[in-house]
Design a protein around this motif. Sequence first.
Motif, mmCIF file in Angstrom:
data_model
loop_
_atom_site.group_PDB
_atom_site.id
_atom_site.type_symbol
_atom_site.label_atom_id
_atom_site.label_comp_id
_atom_site.label_asym_id
_atom_site.label_seq_id
_atom_site.Cartn_x
_atom_site.Cartn_y
_atom_site.Cartn_z
ATOM 1 N N SER A 49 0.843 -1.188 0.000
ATOM 2 C CA SER A 49 0.000 0.000 0.000
ATOM 3 C C SER A 49 0.883 1.244 0.000
ATOM 4 C CB SER A 49 -0.903 0.030 1.232
ATOM 5 O OG SER A 49 -1.803 -1.052 1.245
ATOM 6 N N TYR A 50 0.705 2.092 -0.999
ATOM 7 C CA TYR A 50 1.421 3.367 -1.070
ATOM 8 C C TYR A 50 0.506 4.454 -0.515
ATOM 9 C CZ TYR A 50 4.914 0.972 -3.789
ATOM 10 O OH TYR A 50 5.899 0.095 -4.176
ATOM 11 N N CYS A 51 0.942 5.073 0.567
ATOM 12 C CA CYS A 51 0.093 5.961 1.361
ATOM 13 C C CYS A 51 0.456 7.418 1.093
ATOM 14 C CB CYS A 51 0.248 5.629 2.840
ATOM 15 S SG CYS A 51 -0.090 3.889 3.228
ATOM 16 N N THR A 52 -0.462 8.146 0.468
ATOM 17 C CA THR A 52 -0.222 9.511 0.011
ATOM 18 C C THR A 52 -1.219 10.462 0.659
ATOM 19 O OG1 THR A 52 0.599 8.716 -2.130
ATOM 20 C CG2 THR A 52 -0.144 10.995 -2.037
ATOM 21 N N THR A 53 -0.746 11.646 1.031
ATOM 22 C CA THR A 53 -1.604 12.668 1.622
ATOM 23 C C THR A 53 -1.506 13.945 0.811
ATOM 24 O OG1 THR A 53 0.099 13.530 3.115
ATOM 25 C CG2 THR A 53 -1.227 11.679 3.909
ATOM 26 N N CYS A 54 -2.585 14.726 0.848
ATOM 27 C CA CYS A 54 -2.599 15.927 0.019
ATOM 28 C C CYS A 54 -3.432 17.032 0.664
ATOM 29 C CB CYS A 54 -3.171 15.608 -1.360
ATOM 30 S SG CYS A 54 -3.121 17.002 -2.507
ATOM 31 N N LYS A 55 -2.833 18.192 0.793
ATOM 32 C CA LYS A 55 -3.536 19.419 1.182
ATOM 33 C C LYS A 55 -3.155 20.481 0.150
ATOM 34 C CE LYS A 55 -5.557 22.521 3.969
ATOM 35 N NZ LYS A 55 -7.002 22.532 4.317
ATOM 36 N N ASN A 56 -4.051 20.706 -0.802
ATOM 37 C CA ASN A 56 -3.838 21.714 -1.849
ATOM 38 C C ASN A 56 -2.567 21.454 -2.655
ATOM 39 O OD1 ASN A 56 -6.177 22.949 -0.973
ATOM 40 N ND2 ASN A 56 -5.108 24.445 0.301
ATOM 41 N N ARG A 57 -2.341 20.194 -2.987
ATOM 42 C CA ARG A 57 -1.196 19.829 -3.821
ATOM 43 C C ARG A 57 -1.649 19.177 -5.136
ATOM 44 N NH1 ARG A 57 3.798 19.087 -1.185
ATOM 45 N NH2 ARG A 57 4.048 20.728 0.374
ATOM 46 N N LEU A 58 -2.823 19.558 -5.617
ATOM 47 C CA LEU A 58 -3.284 19.004 -6.890
ATOM 48 C C LEU A 58 -2.294 19.287 -8.000
ATOM 49 C CD1 LEU A 58 -5.306 17.663 -8.756
ATOM 50 C CD2 LEU A 58 -6.651 19.782 -8.769
ATOM 51 N N GLY A 101 0.257 -5.489 -9.977
ATOM 52 C CA GLY A 101 -0.769 -6.515 -9.828
ATOM 53 C C GLY A 101 -1.188 -6.827 -8.413
ATOM 54 N N ASN A 102 -0.490 -6.318 -7.399
ATOM 55 C CA ASN A 102 -0.907 -6.543 -6.009
ATOM 56 C C ASN A 102 -0.464 -5.370 -5.149
ATOM 57 O OD1 ASN A 102 -2.176 -7.857 -3.911
ATOM 58 N ND2 ASN A 102 -0.418 -9.151 -3.414
ATOM 59 N N SER A 103 -0.823 -4.179 -5.595
ATOM 60 C CA SER A 103 -0.506 -2.955 -4.877
ATOM 61 C C SER A 103 -1.705 -2.017 -4.946
ATOM 62 C CB SER A 103 0.718 -2.252 -5.477
ATOM 63 O OG SER A 103 1.857 -3.070 -5.462
ATOM 64 N N GLU A 104 -1.699 -1.012 -4.084
ATOM 65 C CA GLU A 104 -2.741 0.006 -4.094
ATOM 66 C C GLU A 104 -2.137 1.345 -3.705
ATOM 67 O OE1 GLU A 104 -5.661 -0.929 -1.059
ATOM 68 O OE2 GLU A 104 -4.231 -0.568 0.569
ATOM 69 N N ILE A 152 -10.715 3.198 -8.384
ATOM 70 C CA ILE A 152 -11.400 2.985 -7.106
ATOM 71 C C ILE A 152 -12.214 1.699 -7.171
ATOM 72 C CG2 ILE A 152 -13.196 3.886 -5.576
ATOM 73 C CD1 ILE A 152 -12.228 6.710 -6.289
ATOM 74 N N ASP A 153 -12.891 1.498 -8.280
ATOM 75 C CA ASP A 153 -13.744 0.323 -8.429
ATOM 76 C C ASP A 153 -12.941 -0.974 -8.425
ATOM 77 O OD1 ASP A 153 -15.929 1.999 -8.607
ATOM 78 O OD2 ASP A 153 -15.997 1.960 -10.808
ATOM 79 N N ASN A 154 -11.726 -0.949 -9.004
ATOM 80 C CA ASN A 154 -10.957 -2.199 -9.054
ATOM 81 C C ASN A 154 -9.977 -2.352 -7.894
ATOM 82 O OD1 ASN A 154 -8.523 -0.798 -9.656
ATOM 83 N ND2 ASN A 154 -8.801 -1.046 -11.855
ATOM 84 N N GLY A 155 -9.982 -1.382 -6.964
ATOM 85 C CA GLY A 155 -9.202 -1.537 -5.749
ATOM 86 C C GLY A 155 -7.767 -1.056 -5.807
ATOM 87 N N HIS A 188 -2.242 5.400 6.272
ATOM 88 C CA HIS A 188 -1.697 4.092 6.641
ATOM 89 C C HIS A 188 -2.750 3.203 7.303
ATOM 90 C CE1 HIS A 188 2.067 6.144 5.814
ATOM 91 N NE2 HIS A 188 2.748 5.038 6.023
ATOM 92 N N LEU A 189 -3.588 3.789 8.153
ATOM 93 C CA LEU A 189 -4.595 2.989 8.849
ATOM 94 C C LEU A 189 -5.715 2.539 7.912
ATOM 95 C CD1 LEU A 189 -4.787 5.007 12.180
ATOM 96 C CD2 LEU A 189 -3.719 2.767 11.829
ATOM 97 N N ALA A 190 -5.933 3.280 6.832
ATOM 98 C CA ALA A 190 -6.960 2.894 5.857
ATOM 99 C C ALA A 190 -6.431 1.901 4.829
ATOM 100 C CB ALA A 190 -7.494 4.136 5.139
ATOM 101 N N ALA A 191 -5.120 1.682 4.819
ATOM 102 C CA ALA A 191 -4.512 0.791 3.831
ATOM 103 C C ALA A 191 -4.868 -0.666 4.112
ATOM 104 C CB ALA A 191 -2.995 0.971 3.837
ATOM 105 N N THR A 192 -4.828 -1.478 3.064
ATOM 106 C CA THR A 192 -5.167 -2.894 3.207
ATOM 107 C C THR A 192 -3.974 -3.805 2.922
ATOM 108 O OG1 THR A 192 -5.891 -3.112 0.894
ATOM 109 C CG2 THR A 192 -7.542 -2.389 2.494
ATOM 110 N N GLY A 193 -2.797 -3.243 2.731
ATOM 111 C CA GLY A 193 -1.641 -4.025 2.338
ATOM 112 C C GLY A 193 -0.903 -4.676 3.487
#
Length: 263
Positions: free
Chosen positions: A9-18, A36-39, A62-65, A88-93
């Motif tokens: 699981s690659y965990c990314t955060t964003c506040k006005n960094r579009l 094939g086995n990452s998110e 989002i639909d395919n995970g 990180h807490l929302a990750a499933t990896g």
Amino acid sequence: MPKPAGKISYCTTCKNRLWQLADTLPDNLRRVTEDGNSEIVLVNYNSDDELDTWVRRFQPHIDNGTLRYLHQRTEPHFHASKAKNLAHLAATGDHLVNLDADNYIGDTIPLWRTHWAQDPDLLIHGFSPDKNRPQRSEEEAVRLRPDSGNGTYGRIGLPRGRFLALGGYDEQLLPSAHEDKDLIDRATATGLPTVRRPQPGTAAIRNSHRETMRYSGIALEWWDARNLNKERSAENIRLGKLIANPSRTPLKVLLNFGEETAF
């Protein structure tokens, strides 16, 4: 074709960094799809730059995970440790990798998989050497570590269980600076083996420290916040306080545009 062992699981955060995600996220989604086995877990930390609207173009991911999208809509200011913990807490990896919004995954997945195949209980610290980064001042040039100068220092991957056992990032730190080093130091103090691996090529979009502090809500320069956080971190480690956030309150989010939940 079988999936590679061990979900990442690659965990990314964003506040006005579009303006950064517009470059990094499409390429990073391509990389996790090819693996094939990452998110990617992306936290919108109450951005007001139309990030929510822009992310909707990735609904198939989002639909395919391959993309989990969290929208935190109550905290007004960016707090790196709180935002990173959400992701990180929302990750499933099985392995969690902090990946800042300005960072590219690049060609690193096969090498990191090789390391974890050999030793699943390992912290991998990725970085990109860049001694030519423009400096803000002579003082910064002297103080900057040459192996971490282009914004990739926070590329940290470790087993999910180890991250949870550490309590995640320390939310008592000031909103930005030194939170990544603190996590590494606490992990190392618990005996977690660590390896450092460079990433060739363009690994990140360059940021100034001023940009890093822009939405923190505190009137401190980055170096001042870093020094205060560094002192707290060192004292905690000296006292053996290696587990952060023992009474953390979960933050409410909207998950994947539909589910109200908390992490």
